[in-house]
Each structure stands twice: as C-alpha cells, then as structure tokens.
Design a protein around this motif. Structure first.
Motif, PDB file in Angstrom:
ATOM      1  N   SER A 338       0.871  -1.174   0.000  1.00  0.00           N
ATOM      2  CA  SER A 338       0.000   0.000   0.000  1.00  0.00           C
ATOM      3  C   SER A 338       0.906   1.221   0.000  1.00  0.00           C
ATOM      4  O   SER A 338       2.137   1.097  -0.055  1.00  0.00           O
ATOM      5  N   ALA A 339       0.317   2.400   0.066  1.00  0.00           N
ATOM      6  CA  ALA A 339       1.113   3.632   0.067  1.00  0.00           C
ATOM      7  C   ALA A 339       1.940   3.778   1.331  1.00  0.00           C
ATOM      8  O   ALA A 339       2.924   4.527   1.351  1.00  0.00           O
ATOM      9  N   THR A 340       1.586   3.059   2.386  1.00  0.00           N
ATOM     10  CA  THR A 340       2.273   3.239   3.674  1.00  0.00           C
ATOM     11  C   THR A 340       2.824   1.954   4.268  1.00  0.00           C
ATOM     12  O   THR A 340       3.437   1.982   5.325  1.00  0.00           O
ATOM     13  N   GLU A 341       2.635   0.805   3.593  1.00  0.00           N
ATOM     14  CA  GLU A 341       2.988  -0.472   4.209  1.00  0.00           C
ATOM     15  C   GLU A 341       3.845  -1.316   3.263  1.00  0.00           C
ATOM     16  O   GLU A 341       3.572  -1.425   2.075  1.00  0.00           O
ATOM     17  N   THR A 342       4.886  -1.916   3.831  1.00  0.00           N
ATOM     18  CA  THR A 342       5.777  -2.809   3.100  1.00  0.00           C
ATOM     19  C   THR A 342       5.794  -4.162   3.792  1.00  0.00           C
ATOM     20  O   THR A 342       5.738  -4.245   5.017  1.00  0.00           O
ATOM     21  N   ALA A 343       5.853  -5.225   3.004  1.00  0.00           N
ATOM     22  CA  ALA A 343       5.921  -6.573   3.561  1.00  0.00           C
ATOM     23  C   ALA A 343       6.989  -7.365   2.822  1.00  0.00           C
ATOM     24  O   ALA A 343       7.270  -7.110   1.640  1.00  0.00           O
ATOM     25  N   ASP A 344       7.601  -8.324   3.503  1.00  0.00           N
ATOM     26  CA  ASP A 344       8.615  -9.145   2.860  1.00  0.00           C
ATOM     27  C   ASP A 344       8.560 -10.558   3.408  1.00  0.00           C
ATOM     28  O   ASP A 344       8.039 -10.820   4.487  1.00  0.00           O
ATOM     29  N   SER A 345       9.110 -11.482   2.620  1.00  0.00           N
ATOM     30  CA  SER A 345       9.221 -12.883   3.026  1.00  0.00           C
ATOM     31  C   SER A 345      10.584 -13.430   2.610  1.00  0.00           C
ATOM     32  O   SER A 345      11.105 -13.083   1.538  1.00  0.00           O
ATOM     33  N   ASP A 346      11.149 -14.269   3.459  1.00  0.00           N
ATOM     34  CA  ASP A 346      12.335 -15.044   3.112  1.00  0.00           C
ATOM     35  C   ASP A 346      11.892 -16.343   2.467  1.00  0.00           C
ATOM     36  O   ASP A 346      10.768 -16.822   2.692  1.00  0.00           O
ATOM     37  N   TYR A 347      12.765 -16.932   1.678  1.00  0.00           N
ATOM     38  CA  TYR A 347      12.461 -18.243   1.119  1.00  0.00           C
ATOM     39  C   TYR A 347      13.726 -19.080   1.032  1.00  0.00           C
ATOM     40  O   TYR A 347      14.845 -18.554   0.943  1.00  0.00           O
ATOM     41  N   ILE A 348      13.539 -20.387   1.082  1.00  0.00           N
ATOM     42  CA  ILE A 348      14.603 -21.341   0.813  1.00  0.00           C
ATOM     43  C   ILE A 348      14.039 -22.393  -0.123  1.00  0.00           C
ATOM     44  O   ILE A 348      12.877 -22.791   0.013  1.00  0.00           O
ATOM     45  N   GLN A 349      14.834 -22.772  -1.101  1.00  0.00           N
ATOM     46  CA  GLN A 349      14.361 -23.735  -2.102  1.00  0.00           C
ATOM     47  C   GLN A 349      15.451 -24.760  -2.384  1.00  0.00           C
ATOM     48  O   GLN A 349      16.608 -24.400  -2.603  1.00  0.00           O
ATOM     49  N   LEU A 350      15.049 -26.020  -2.389  1.00  0.00           N
ATOM     50  CA  LEU A 350      15.909 -27.136  -2.787  1.00  0.00           C
ATOM     51  C   LEU A 350      15.358 -27.679  -4.103  1.00  0.00           C
ATOM     52  O   LEU A 350      14.149 -27.894  -4.226  1.00  0.00           O
ATOM     53  N   SER A 351      16.241 -27.895  -5.071  1.00  0.00           N
ATOM     54  CA  SER A 351      15.783 -28.321  -6.398  1.00  0.00           C
ATOM     55  C   SER A 351      16.657 -29.425  -6.959  1.00  0.00           C
ATOM     56  O   SER A 351      17.872 -29.463  -6.707  1.00  0.00           O
ATOM     57  N   ALA A 352      16.029 -30.290  -7.726  1.00  0.00           N
ATOM     58  CA  ALA A 352      16.739 -31.300  -8.526  1.00  0.00           C
ATOM     59  C   ALA A 352      16.232 -31.187  -9.951  1.00  0.00           C
ATOM     60  O   ALA A 352      15.025 -31.075 -10.177  1.00  0.00           O
ATOM     61  N   LYS A 353      17.146 -31.190 -10.917  1.00  0.00           N
ATOM     62  CA  LYS A 353      16.784 -30.949 -12.309  1.00  0.00           C
ATOM     63  C   LYS A 353      17.483 -31.937 -13.222  1.00  0.00           C
ATOM     64  O   LYS A 353      18.703 -32.086 -13.187  1.00  0.00           O
ATOM     65  N   TYR A 354      16.687 -32.625 -14.023  1.00  0.00           N
ATOM     66  CA  TYR A 354      17.194 -33.585 -14.998  1.00  0.00           C
ATOM     67  C   TYR A 354      16.852 -33.089 -16.386  1.00  0.00           C
ATOM     68  O   TYR A 354      15.690 -33.051 -16.774  1.00  0.00           O
ATOM     69  N   VAL A 355      17.856 -32.674 -17.130  1.00  0.00           N
ATOM     70  CA  VAL A 355      17.676 -32.107 -18.457  1.00  0.00           C
ATOM     71  C   VAL A 355      17.716 -33.209 -19.498  1.00  0.00           C
ATOM     72  O   VAL A 355      18.633 -34.041 -19.509  1.00  0.00           O
ATOM     73  N   LEU A 356      16.710 -33.252 -20.363  1.00  0.00           N
ATOM     74  CA  LEU A 356      16.662 -34.296 -21.393  1.00  0.00           C
ATOM     75  C   LEU A 356      17.755 -34.088 -22.426  1.00  0.00           C
ATOM     76  O   LEU A 356      18.142 -32.961 -22.712  1.00  0.00           O
TER      77      LEU A 356
END
Length: 356
Positions: A338-356
């Motif tokens: 909003s004009a007067t409010e800020t919000a934030d979030s942390d994140y953590i991500q674990l990934s596995a990727k197999y490319v064809l």
C-alpha cells in the motif's frame, strides 16, 4: 517407406529411449524431430509477510505470518521441434496451468509456453517477446529469478531477424481496453563478441481510449539495455535496465492493468526496473549465482506514492552428471502493499533438475 511406417518407428524409438533422454530422430533426408525439456522437482519454504508463491513475480499480496512449504514439479516441461530444411515448428508445454487437487491427485493442467513456425529470417507464433533480454536472466532455482526487475512475457508475434537486428509486431493485449488495434512494435539490436553480448531494444505501444477517462491513449514508449559479460574463467556478469511506459511488459504483474497517470494525459505510469547477477564457478561441477532485481512504478499507489519491489537470491548448484543437477537457494522478496505499508518474506528452495 510410407508415412505410417515412419510415424510408427519414430514413436517406438521415442518411447523405448532410456530415461526419456532428449535426442533427434531423423525422419528422412531433410526432416527430423528433436525432443527436449527437463524434469524439475522443488521443495520450497516461504516465511514472512508476503503470501506464498511458487516463484516471485511483480505482483504482491501481503499475508502476515506466512509460513508454507510446498513440494512440487510444475516447472517440468517438454518440447518438440520438427525441422524440414529451413522450415521448423516448435512446441513447448509446462504445468503451470490451472491448479489441481492438492488433497489427492496433485494434478495440474499443461500450459502452452511456445508454439511457433520459423522459416529463414522469419518467426511467426507465440514465444518470448523480442523486447525480452533472455541472455541477462540469472541462473536461479526460483523460476525465472528476479522477475521484478525484468521484461518477462511470451506472446504472439511476427518477427524478422537479420544478423543482430530483430524487428517484430507483437500482440497488443491490454487489460482495460479491448479496442487496441495496432500491434506493439519492437526493435532490438544485439552486439556479440568475445566479451559476451550487449543488446539495446525499444518498444512502442499505441492505444485508443475511445473517450473513456482513465484508459491509456496515444503511443507509449519504453527501452531496454541488457547484456551478459564474460569475466574470469567460466564466470559471467548479467544485467538489464528497463524503463519507460511499458506497462505489462516490465516486472510481470506489477502494472499488469496498464494503469495511467492521474493527469488525464492517457500516458502509462512510468516503470524503472533492473537486474544484476554474477555467476561464479567454484569448480567445473559446482557453481553459484548471486542476483538482485528491483522495480519501481511511479505514482502506482497515488500521486507521489511510488510502488517498489525487490528480490535477491543466492544459490549453490552441484552438477552431478551432464544431465542432472541439484541445488539450494536462499533469498528475500519485499514489496509495497500500500502507500504506507511494506511486507517481505524469506524463502529457501531445494531443487533437482534432470535435463533431457
């Protein structure tokens, strides 16, 4: 060999391939099919005051005390390309379509990403906008990295390419006015060399408000400067600066409705956005990227009340084999809700990727 026999052989070969590996199938002397894509599994936790998202974009929803974990594979995708001499058709799907039933089946609808025909210097169909600087996008586990600072859009277009020059007419969609009749116009030029590459691009969108106050009117202009610069060894630095009256093109979801100035001019709100990223190879098989993206839409929350978005991340990716990698990424997303409010979030991500 008749067409049915050819098709049967292609299908049999395709489904007998070990681990569904990507490869080419030669149909005849001039035609071939190429299969590609990847499987990607993600474990993601988001905690803070921004609502959970599978990946961050320019839109923002503040939800106090968010703490959610998800395990899913929606980013996985499959593509097929049919080539016949200088003529080719390309089709790709992922699974970010409609949400499925998370209670039982966890099934998700496929979503068409790309579908286009290319012939010599021409490309017709849906693919990345010519205004989008693909080379500058950071290698990230969060799908697409810092969307907040990027041009990020796929759409229908007619594109002509000659060397480093690209010219395109693109889909003139607008959220508030169905009478936008003139295609968006994009011009891009890319300079390439041993140093890497640098590109400059310009976008022109033409609107007709049909006398409706608060709708966009006239020609709106935006520009982009981007690049990927080789540094030390295999390392690289990537950057993009995007600015102007681009509306939905810059920071997807931030000004998706193409909001205009309150002065009655019909001009789109001005957006400034940028991304920077550095990728470092610790070894041939171990690498990291640190990246940051920022966007600001002027007067989005009212006169002299701009709207900011920020996203930073850092990751570590281990290449276990030519086709398989695993990684972890930490980051933070914050936004004005909003004009007067800020919000934030942390994140953590674990990934596995197999490319064809």
């Amino acid at each position: 060999m008749n067409r049915i026999t050819k098709t049967a052989l292609v299908v049999a070969t395709f489904f007998s391939a070990p681990s569904f590996a990507g490869y080419e199938v030669q149909i005849d002397d001039t035609s071939k099919l190429t299969f590609g894509g990847y499987f990607k599994a993600d474990l993601r936790n988001v905690s803070g005051d921004q609502a959970y998202r599978d990946f961050w974009i320019g839109s923002s929803t503040g939800v106090p005390d968010t703490n959610k974990t998800s395990i899913q594979a929606r980013e996985s995708r499959f593509n097929v390309k049919y080539s016949n001499g200088e003529l080719a058709g390309f089709l790709e799907y992922d699974f970010y379509g409609s949400d499925g039933n998370a209670l039982v089946s966890n099934s998700y609808e496929p979503r068409m990403r790309h579908a286009f025909i290319s012939y010599k210097n021409w490309k017709v169909g849906q693919t990345w906008s010519t205004f989008m600087p693909l080379a500058s996008i950071a290698e990230a586990l969060d799908f697409g990295g810092a969307h907040v600072g990027q041009v990020f859009i796929r759409q229908g277009q007619i594109r002509y390419t000659n060397g480093g020059l690209e010219l395109a007419l693109e889909n003139p969609a607008n959220a508030t006015d169905d009478n936008q009749s003139i295609p968006d116009v994009v011009a891009r030029y890319t300079f390439k060399g041993d140093f890497g590459q640098v590109a400059v691009a310009a976008l022109a969108r033409t609107f007709d408000d049909n006398g409706v106050a608060g709708h966009a009117d006239g020609t709106q202009l935006a520009y982009s400067i981007s690049g990927k610069i080789n540094t030390f060894g295999k390392d690289d630095f990537r950057f993009a600066y995007n600015a102007g009256a681009a509306g939905r093109y810059i920071s997807p979801g931030h000004n998706a409705g193409d909001k205009v100035n309150a002065d009655g001019s019909g001009d789109l709100l001005t957006t400034q956005a940028y991304t920077v990223a550095y990728r470092h190879f610790w070894t041939d098989d171990l690498r990291s990227t640190v990246y940051y993206g920022h966007s600001e839409v002027e007067d989005f929350n009212g006169v002299s009340a701009d709207s900011d978005r920020n996203h930073y991340g850092i990751n570590l990716i281990q290449q276990l084999s030519k086709q398989l990698s695993v990684g972890v990424e930490f980051g933070n997303y914050d936004a004005d809700i909003s004009a007067t409010e800020t919000a934030d979030s942390d994140y953590i991500q674990l990934s596995a990727k197999y490319v064809l």
